[in-house]
Every structure is written in C-alpha cells, then in structure tokens.
Design an enzyme around this catalytic site. Structure first.
Site, PDB file in Angstrom:
ATOM      1  N   HIS A 160       0.831  -1.222   0.000  1.00  0.00           N
ATOM      2  CA  HIS A 160       0.000   0.000   0.000  1.00  0.00           C
ATOM      3  C   HIS A 160       0.858   1.260   0.000  1.00  0.00           C
ATOM      4  O   HIS A 160       0.456   2.293   0.523  1.00  0.00           O
ATOM      5  CB  HIS A 160      -0.949   0.050   1.219  1.00  0.00           C
TER       6      HIS A 160
ATOM      7  N   SER B 257      14.969  21.556 -16.671  1.00  0.00           N
ATOM      8  CA  SER B 257      13.782  22.398 -16.781  1.00  0.00           C
ATOM      9  C   SER B 257      14.186  23.691 -17.477  1.00  0.00           C
ATOM     10  O   SER B 257      15.307  24.174 -17.304  1.00  0.00           O
ATOM     11  CB  SER B 257      13.248  22.694 -15.380  1.00  0.00           C
TER      12      SER B 257
ATOM     13  N   LYS C 260      16.508  21.829 -11.388  1.00  0.00           N
ATOM     14  CA  LYS C 260      15.886  20.534 -11.703  1.00  0.00           C
ATOM     15  C   LYS C 260      16.761  19.598 -12.531  1.00  0.00           C
ATOM     16  O   LYS C 260      17.429  20.027 -13.458  1.00  0.00           O
ATOM     17  CB  LYS C 260      14.569  20.759 -12.474  1.00  0.00           C
TER      18      LYS C 260
ATOM     19  N   GLU D 221       9.507   8.381 -16.924  1.00  0.00           N
ATOM     20  CA  GLU D 221       8.089   8.762 -17.064  1.00  0.00           C
ATOM     21  C   GLU D 221       7.553   8.362 -18.432  1.00  0.00           C
ATOM     22  O   GLU D 221       6.412   7.892 -18.561  1.00  0.00           O
ATOM     23  CB  GLU D 221       7.939  10.264 -16.824  1.00  0.00           C
TER      24      GLU D 221
ATOM     25  N   GLN E 239      -7.175  -3.539 -43.385  1.00  0.00           N
ATOM     26  CA  GLN E 239      -6.024  -2.695 -43.721  1.00  0.00           C
ATOM     27  C   GLN E 239      -5.648  -1.789 -42.540  1.00  0.00           C
ATOM     28  O   GLN E 239      -4.479  -1.497 -42.307  1.00  0.00           O
ATOM     29  CB  GLN E 239      -6.364  -1.845 -44.945  1.00  0.00           C
TER      30      GLN E 239
HETATM   31  N1  ARG Z   1      -3.761  -2.937 -48.405  1.00  0.00           N
HETATM   32  C1  ARG Z   1      -4.585  -4.070 -48.271  1.00  0.00           C
HETATM   33  C2  ARG Z   1      -4.596  -4.566 -46.827  1.00  0.00           C
HETATM   34  O1  ARG Z   1      -3.733  -4.211 -46.091  1.00  0.00           O
HETATM   35  C3  ARG Z   1      -4.105  -5.142 -49.158  1.00  0.00           C
HETATM   36  C4  ARG Z   1      -5.174  -6.110 -49.541  1.00  0.00           C
HETATM   37  C5  ARG Z   1      -6.130  -5.476 -50.451  1.00  0.00           C
HETATM   38  N2  ARG Z   1      -7.102  -6.442 -50.810  1.00  0.00           N
HETATM   39  C6  ARG Z   1      -8.271  -6.082 -51.386  1.00  0.00           C
HETATM   40  N3  ARG Z   1      -9.079  -7.038 -51.670  1.00  0.00           N
HETATM   41  N4  ARG Z   1      -8.597  -4.832 -51.564  1.00  0.00           N
HETATM   42  O2  ARG Z   1      -5.460  -5.285 -46.429  1.00  0.00           O
END
Ligand code: ARG
Length: 429
Positions: free
Chosen positions: A157, A279, A285, A292, A323
């Site tokens: 604690h 600082s 300081k 941190e 993606q």
């Molecule tokens: N840039 C795309 C991704 O990272 C690649 C695959 C794209 N495939 C598609 N069917 N549009 O997923």
C-alpha cells in the site's frame, strides 16, 4: 495514383482512391522486403507445379532479387502513386520483365500476400522483442547479483512493511520480464504459419505447393484453412500486442518504482546526469523524464491493441477494414521495442544510496519478524501478533542484515535462486 492492379476500365473517384489507399504505401515500405521474399517463394512454387517454366522462374526470381537488393539499399521507395506495396512489386516486375511480369499474381491474391508479409515481419519483430527483453532481464539479474543483500524496505500500500532487499526487487522484475518473453514466444506459434496459398481466402484452382513454399520461407507449418488464415488477421496481432503489453506493464512498474525512489522524499536512487533532463525555468531541476515516458508507453501499446480489437467485429472473409490493423500494430511494436531498449540503460545507470535505504528500514518494519520470533518461541501467532501490536511504540530497530539472512525460504531474500533465473534467461527456445 497509377493504374491500379484491379483496373478493368471505368473511372475511380480520385478522392475515394486517396481515402482507401491512405498511408498504406508508407506502412508497406516496411513490409516490402518480406513481400519480396514471399513473392520469390511463390514464383518458385509455381515453377514446381509447372505453371511457370524454369526459364520464367529464373528471370522472375532474378528480377525479384534485384528489387530486394534495391530495397536493402533503401532505393526502392514507394510513393503515393503506388496503391500499396503489392501493386508496386507487380508494376516494377512488369516494368523490368514486360509480359512475364504480369504473370506474378497467378494463384495469389493481395489478401494472402499481405498476410504472409505481415507474418514474416511479425516473426522478426517478435524475435527482436524477445532479444531486447533478454537484455533487460539480464541487466536486472546483474543488479540483483550486485545488490543481493542491500537492504530496502518492502512496501505494501506504499507504506513501509518489512525488511527487503534490492536483490529481491531486481530479481522480481527480471522474472516478470521473462514471463512476458514467454508470452511473446508462445504467440510466435500462431505467427509462424504460412498463410500464402489461401489466395483471396478460399484457395485457388491449381495445386499450389504450399508445403514447399512454407519450407522455403522457414515457417514452422502451413496455416491450412484459408478462411481461418484470413480470420487470423488482426487477432494474431492482438495476441502479439497483448504479449508486448505484458512486457510494457512490467516496465511501467519498474518506471513507477524508480520515479518514486528518485524523489527527495524517498532518496533511494539517483539517475546519472546522462539519464536526466532539465527544466527550462527551474535551474535546480534534474528530471527523470525517461522513466516517465517508459511508464506512459504502456498506454500507447494498450491503445493500439484496443484500436485493433475495435475493428475485428467482421464476418468471414477478407474485408478492407483489415487494412487499418497495420498502423496500430506497427505503432505498438515500435513503442515496445524502443521502450524495452531503454531498460538495460536505465537499470545499469541506477545509483543507489545504500545508507538511506538501510535507514528507511525503520523499527516498525521489524514488527512481523518479532511476531514470528515469538511464535517460534511457542507463543501462538495471533497472540504474538497482538503482543507486538501493543508494543509498537517501544519496538527497537532490528539488524537489517540479520533479518535478510534469516529469510531462507526459496525465493526470499537469502535464497533468491538467481542461478535458476539465469538458466531461464539463457533458454533460447
Ligand atoms: N492494403 C490491403 C490490406 O492491407 C491489401 C489487400 C487489399 N485487398 C483487397 N481485396 N482490396 O489489407
């Protein structure tokens, strides 16, 4: 943007194209060398099943090797004109090989292409994190050895509790770092499977040599079911970031302890000049900014993991949503690696004030020792506990060295089992 791979006539809205391509080309820059590696393996696989002739395989792999070398020299630079790295590879191969270059995509999709490139990248990144974690655990173990019997109060604690040691503190942190390394290694089992050959996510109507490609790319096995392989995109990455988070949470705790110990109120530890910042207004300081930021970095990894999890509510099959898993993955891994690399530097820099730490093991810290001593002399522990509690004001300070040496059970201050920690640290597998 140049003509996309999937262009078959018709005009795409330029703003929509920018919106969908985003920064993928920049992120793919880091995947490019892996994409090229997998592309060469794919070509050789097509050769083995007679889809490409031996001569075609030679010319294609020659061109891919040339691109790989360009990539290693930092000269294969993607631009916004490339929708993604996969498109760039096909465009470059078509540029250098003409008609033959257009054959590269036979039997694969960008969906399995990005998956395999990510897996290769993640395998390297995981091994890099494990190596960095080992360095950190090593520095902590060295510290435990050097300060094995240096007294330090044990806190619960955030209140002084019992006599303890720097050795116990450092060995404990080292062990937690190794626990996190185990999680990273365990996660590697999911990463180390070859998804290439799943094509768009449902296989393809030629007998791809998936086993051969798997061996060539040194994967432990094939990610057999293509639907499962596609569905693993994002979830494997959450697993990886969860393991990274484990490491970061330990580093956060270390950073917390150090930032407390370096206050003038505790006064146990000083950071060397080289590891402090100043600082702009207060000439007096010397600040521990580094610890941190090591503390805050855990939040970056957690945020990246949350970001990924928020995108994964999807039905089976590929979706463009996936993606967007790339950026948080790379951000989380970069933050982890940069932070873990600071760990040995900071650990080796800690300057302990042994006199202050010894003095902080104040008389009250020996209350439990006293109660246990009375219990050993035959007083039932609860009675001993009450007796000591009633006499707290008159408790005399004990000898911290004697107290530490009396803690002989496995794992306690006098038996830290540093050799078994060392043995665990040395295991590579
Ligand atoms: N840039 C795309 C991704 O990272 C690649 C695959 C794209 N495939 C598609 N069917 N549009 O997923």
């Amino acid at each position: 943007m140049s003509r996309p791979l999937w262009d078959k006539g018709g005009v795409s809205d330029a703003e929509m194209m920018r919106y969908t391509a985003r920064d993928d080309w920049q992120l793919d820059q880091r995947l490019l060398r892996y994409d090229l590696l997998a592309t060469a393996a794919h070509v050789r696989g097509l050769g083995r099943i007679g889809v490409l002739t031996a001569d075609e395989v030679d010319r294609m792999t020659g061109a891919i090797d040339a691109l790989s070398e360009e990539c290693a020299r930092g000269e294969l630079v993607l631009t916004i004109a490339d929708e993604d790295g996969h498109s760039a590879i096909e465009a470059r191969l078509t540029q250098s090989l003409g008609e033959l270059g257009k054959k590269i995509h036979t039997g694969r999709s960008r969906n399995d292409q990005v998956l395999v490139a990510l897996r290769l990248y993640e395998r390297d990144a995981t091994l890099g994190l494990c190596a960095a974690a080992t360095e950190g655990a090593h520095a902590l173990l060295d510290l435990a050895r050097a300060e094995e019997f240096t007294p330090l109060p044990g806190y619960t604690h955030l209140q002084r509790a019992v006599p303890s040691s720097v050795g116990l503190w450092a060995a404990g942190l080292s062990e937690s770092v190794l626990d996190a390394r185990d999680m990273l290694r365990a996660n590697l089992r999911l990463i180390d499977r070859n998804p290439l050959g799943g094509a768009a996510g449902y296989g393809v109507n030629i007998p791809l040599d998936r086993d051969g490609v798997t061996r060539e790319l040194e994967f432990a096995g094939v990610n057999v079911n293509p639907i499962a392989a596609q569905a693993s995109r994002g979830t494997v990455e959450v697993g990886l970031l969860a393991a990274a988070w484990q490491l970061m949470a330990t580093i956060r705790r270390f950073a917390w302890d150090v930032s407390l110990f370096t206050t003038s109120e505790f006064g146990f530890v000083k950071l060397p000049h080289a590891l402090t910042t100043g600082s702009s207004i207060m000439p007096n300081k010397r600040n521990p900014d580094v610890v941190e930021l090591m503390r805050a970095a855990c939040g970056v990894v957690q945020g990246a993991m949350n970001e990924l999890m928020g995108m994964l509510s999807l039905p089976s099959g590929y979706h463009r949503d996936l993606q967007l898993t790339k950026a948080p993955l790379m951000r989380g891994l970069d933050e982890t690696l940069a932070t873990v690399r600071m760990l040995p530097l900071v650990v080796r820099g800690l300057e302990f004030d042994r006199i202050r730490m010894r003095a902080a093991v104040s008389a009250d810290c020996y209350a439990t020792d006293r109660a246990v001593e009375l219990a050993l002399a035959g007083v039932p522990f609860r009675d001993a506990y009450r007796q000591v509690a009633a006499e707290l004001d008159t408790l005399t300070p004990g000898d911290p060295d004697a107290s530490l040496r009396a803690r002989t059970s496995p794992g306690a201050c006098a038996d830290l089992r540093l050799d078994s920690l060392q043995a665990r640290l040395d295991t590579a597998g």
